[in-house]
Design an enzyme around this catalytic site. Structure first.
Site, PDB file in Angstrom:
ATOM      1  CB  SER A 314      32.450   0.769  20.575  1.00 36.09           C
ATOM      2  OG  SER A 314      32.345  -0.485  21.202  1.00 36.09           O
ATOM      3  CE  LYS A 339      32.200  -4.138  20.995  1.00 34.91           C
ATOM      4  NZ  LYS A 339      32.638  -3.693  19.665  1.00 34.91           N
TER       5      LYS A 339
END
Length: 574
Positions: A314, A339
Site C-alpha cells: 500500500s 495492493k
C-alpha cells in the site's frame, strides 16, 4: 479517501494501509449495508425490485428462525456470519466497524491508542501475551512474552473466547486500571500471577531505528505510515545528512503494510522536487485526484536505496514505486505485496462505520500495481491474478521498463537467507519461543548490547529441550517414502522385492533429530539469537544488533559504496 465520521467528531484521512477485521453487527446494519449496495448497483427499477424481494425474503427467514426454530439461536452471531460473507465476497479490505470497535482503525491515524501496550495472539486454545512493547505498562508491570491470559478484570478467558473481545477489554481510557490474570507455565509452582496495570496512551514509533552505519551510509527503518511517519522520517534524514562523507541513505520498508496516503506523499517529497506527482486515484463515483509534493525536498541529490519485500504494501508501495518511476532511488529486495486499492469510510447509524474500497491508485508511470482482481474469481472462489506474461510495460522518467499487475518488482532482486524445514518447524511449533521464555526466566539480567546470546552452551541446552514430544517433526523424506509406498501399492508394483528396497531406503533416511539439529545449527542459532534478543533489548538496540547480519542491507550498502554501479542501475538498458 478514508473519511472517519462520528457525531462526536469529524476527522479526514486518506488510507491505503493493511486491513483489520473487526466485525459485530445487527439486523438493522445488515439492512443498511444491503440498501447501500442496492443504491449503488441497481440502476433499473426491475433490478431494484428483484433486490428488494431478496431483502424481504432474508428478513422473513430471520423472523422465522427467531420464532420457529426448534432451538434458541444466537441470531446476532448468525448475522455476523452473514455480514462477513457479504463483505468478504467484495474484497478483504471492505469492512464494518461498530462504534465500540474503531480503536484499531483510529490508532493508525493517531499514531497510538490507550491500553496496556502489548500484542496478543491465539495459540491453540489459549490467548497469550505475544509481544509487550519495550516501555509499555504491560512490560513494566511484569507481563512477559508467552504469558497465557486467564482472565481480564475477573472475566474468564475461555478456549472459545474471541481474541478481539480480549483486545477490547485490555484497551481503555488512559489512567484507568485493568487486572490481568495469567499463567506462566515455565516457572513451575508460581505459574499463576495477577497484575494490576494502569492503561496509558501507547504511542507507535514509526521509525524505531535510524543511524549512520560504519561505512558512512545512513539507515532509516520505517514500520508504518501513521500520522507522525513523515515528521519522523524527515527528522531522521535531517540528522543523517549532518554526517560528513555521507555516501547515501537506505530507507527500509520491508514488512511495512502501509497507512496514510498523505504520509506516503510527504515522505516521497523529501527526495523529489516540489510539485512532483507521486500518485493519483481513480474511482467509479469520485473524480480523479492527483497528489503532488508541496514542499521543497531536503535530500534531493543524496543517493537512495529503498528496501522492499513481500510484506511491503500500500503506502509503502506508493513510496517505493514512485521513487522507482521517477528514477530517484534504487529499489532492492523482493517483489512487494501488490495492493493498489484505496478505502473510504461511510457513516452508518449509531456512529458505526463501513470501510469501503472506492478507488484504485496509479503511480507516476501510470501503472496500477494491484495484484489480485476481486471482481473476477477462479472456480474455487479465489480472486484472479494477472500472469506476468500478460502484464503491461510502462517506462520510468528516464525510459527504464517497469510493469504493472502485481506489486513493485525491485531493480535489484535480493532475498534474505531462507531457513530449512526443521528450523521452520521449530519456529512454527513455538519450540524456540518456549525455550527463550524459560531461558529468560532463569537469566533475567540483560547482557551487553553487543553480547552473543546463543553461544554453544545455549545451543546445547536447546538441543536437550527440543525433544520429539515437543513438536511434530515432519521430515520430507518420511513423507516422500510414505507416498512412494502408497503409490506402489495403488499401481500394483508393491512386490516383496519392491517393499524390501523401500524399507532399505527408509533405513538409510531414518529420522535422526540429533543429526538434523546439528546440520541446521547455524540457522537455529540465528533464530535463538533473535528470539532471546527480543526479550533483552529495546527495538532500537535489537535492530542495531542485527544490522551486520542483514544480507539484503549489506547489498544496499555495497551498492551505495560504488557510485558508478548505483548510477548504472538507474540508466535505461541500451
Amino acid at each position: 479517501m478514508l473519511t472517519l465520521h462520528s457525531t462526536r467528531a469529524y476527522v479526514r484521512y486518506i488510507y491505503v494501509g493493511a486491513h483489520f477485521l473487526l466485525m459485530k453487527t445487527s439486523r438493522i446494519l445488515f439492512v443498511a449495508v444491503l440498501a447501500a449496495i442496492l443504491g449503488v448497483s441497481a440502476s433499473a427499477s426491475d433490478s431494484k425490485d428483484r433486490f428488494a424481494r431478496k431483502l424481504n425474503t432474508l428478513n422473513s427467514i430471520v423472523k422465522e428462525l427467531q420464532t420457529g426454530y426448534v432451538d434458541t439461536l444466537e441470531v446476532e452471531k448468525l448475522m455476523d456470519g452473514t455480514i462477513g460473507a457479504l463483505l468478504y465476497q467484495i474484497d478483504p479490505y471492505t469492512e464494518y466497524y461498530p462504534s465500540d470497535d474503531q480503536d484499531e482503525l483510529l490508532s493508525l491515524s493517531a499514531s497510538g491508542y490507550a491500553g496496556i501496550g502489548s500484542v496478543i495472539s491465539k495459540r491453540g486454545d489459549n490467548i497469550i501475551i505475544a509481544e509487550p512493547s519495550w516501555n509499555s505498562p504491560a512490560r513494566r508491570t511484569g507481563l512477559r512474552r508467552g504469558d497465557v491470559i486467564l482472565a481480564v478484570d475477573g472475566d474468564t478467558v475461555r478456549a472459545n473466547t474471541d481474541i478481539t473481545s480480549v483486545s477490547r477489554r485490555l484497551r481503555g481510557q488512559a489512567g484507568t486500571k485493568v487486572r490481568v490474570d495469567v499463567a506462566r507455565p515455565w516457572v513451575g509452582a508460581d505459574s499463576l500471577l495477577s497484575f494490576e496495570i494502569t492503561r496509558e496512551k501507547i504511542v507507535t514509533e514509526p521509525v524505531p531505528f535510524s543511524g549512520i552505519l560504519p561505512d558512512s551510509v545512513g539507515y532509516i527503518m520505517l514500520t508504518t505510515f501513521s500520522e507522525n511517519a513523515a515528521r519522523d522520517v524527515k527528522q531522521a534524514v535531517t540528522e543523517l545528512k549532518q554526517h560528513p562523507g555521507l555516501k547515501g541513505l537506505v530507507l527500509d520498508l520491508r514488512g511495512n503494510g502501509g497507512g496514510l496516503l498523505d504520509g506516503a506523499v510527504q515522505i516521497a517529497g523529501l527526495f523529489v522536487p516540489k510539485g512532483t506527482e507521486i500518485v493519483r486515484t481513480r474511482g467509479r463515483e469520485v473524480e480523479e485526484s492527483i497528489y503532488k509534493t508541496t514542499r521543497r525536498p531536503i535530500a534531493a541529490d543524496v543517493p537512495l536505496v529503498v528496501l522492499v519485500d513481500g510484506g511491503t504494501a500500500s503506502a509503502s508501495e506508493i513510496v517505493s514505486g514512485a521513487l522507482q518511476d521517477l528514477d530517484r532511488a534504487v529499489v532492492l529486495g523482493e517483489r512487494t505485496f501488490g495492493k493498489g486499492l484505496v478505502q473510504s469510510t461511510r457513516p452508518l447509524p449509531y456512529d458505526d462505520l463501513l470501510k469501503l474500497t472506492t478507488a484504485r491508485y496509479y503511480i507516476p508511470s501510470g501503472r496500477l500495481i494491484q495484484a489480485l482482481n476481486y471482481a473476477e474469481r477462479n472456480e474455487d472462489g479465489t480472486p484472479t491474478r494477472t500472469p506476468d506474461s500478460l502484464t503491461t510495460a510502462y517506462t520510468t522518467r528516464a525510459g527504464r521498463i517497469v510493469r504493472d499487475g502485481g506489486g513493485i518488482t525491485p531493480d535489484i532482486v535480493a532475498s534474505s537467507h531462507e531457513i530449512g524445514s526443521l528450523p521452520n518447524q521449530l519456529l512454527g511449533s513455538s519450540t524456540i519461543f518456549d525455550f527463550a521464555n524459560r531461558y529468560y526466566a532463569a537469566h533475567p539480567e540483560a547482557p551487553a548490547v553487543d553480547a552473543v546470546l546463543a553461544d554453544s552452551a545455549v545451543f546445547e541446552s536447546f538441543r536437550e529441550f527440543a525433544t520429539p514430544d515437543r513438536f511434530n517433526y515432519d521430515r520430507r523424506c518420511d513423507m516422500a517414502i510414505d507416498l512412494l509406498r502408497r503409490t506402489a501399492e495403488a499401481e500394483g508394483y508393491m512386490t516383496d522385492s519392491v517393499a524390501a528396497q523401500i524399507d532399505a531406503l527408509a533405513a538409510v533416511l531414518r529420522h535422526d533429530l540429533a543429526h538434523d539439529l546439528e546440520r541446521d545449527r547455524a540457522d537455529i542459532t540465528m533464530l535463538l539469537e533473535s528470539e532471546l534478543g527480543r526479550r533483552y533489548f529495546s527495538d532500537s538496540d535489537f535492530v542495531s544488533r542485527n544490522i551486520g547480519r542483514d544480507s539484503v542491507l549489506t547489498r544496499a550498502r555495497e551498492l551505495l559504496a560504488d557510485p558508478a554501479a548505483y548510477r548504472a542501475v538507474l540508466r535505461p538498458a541500451r
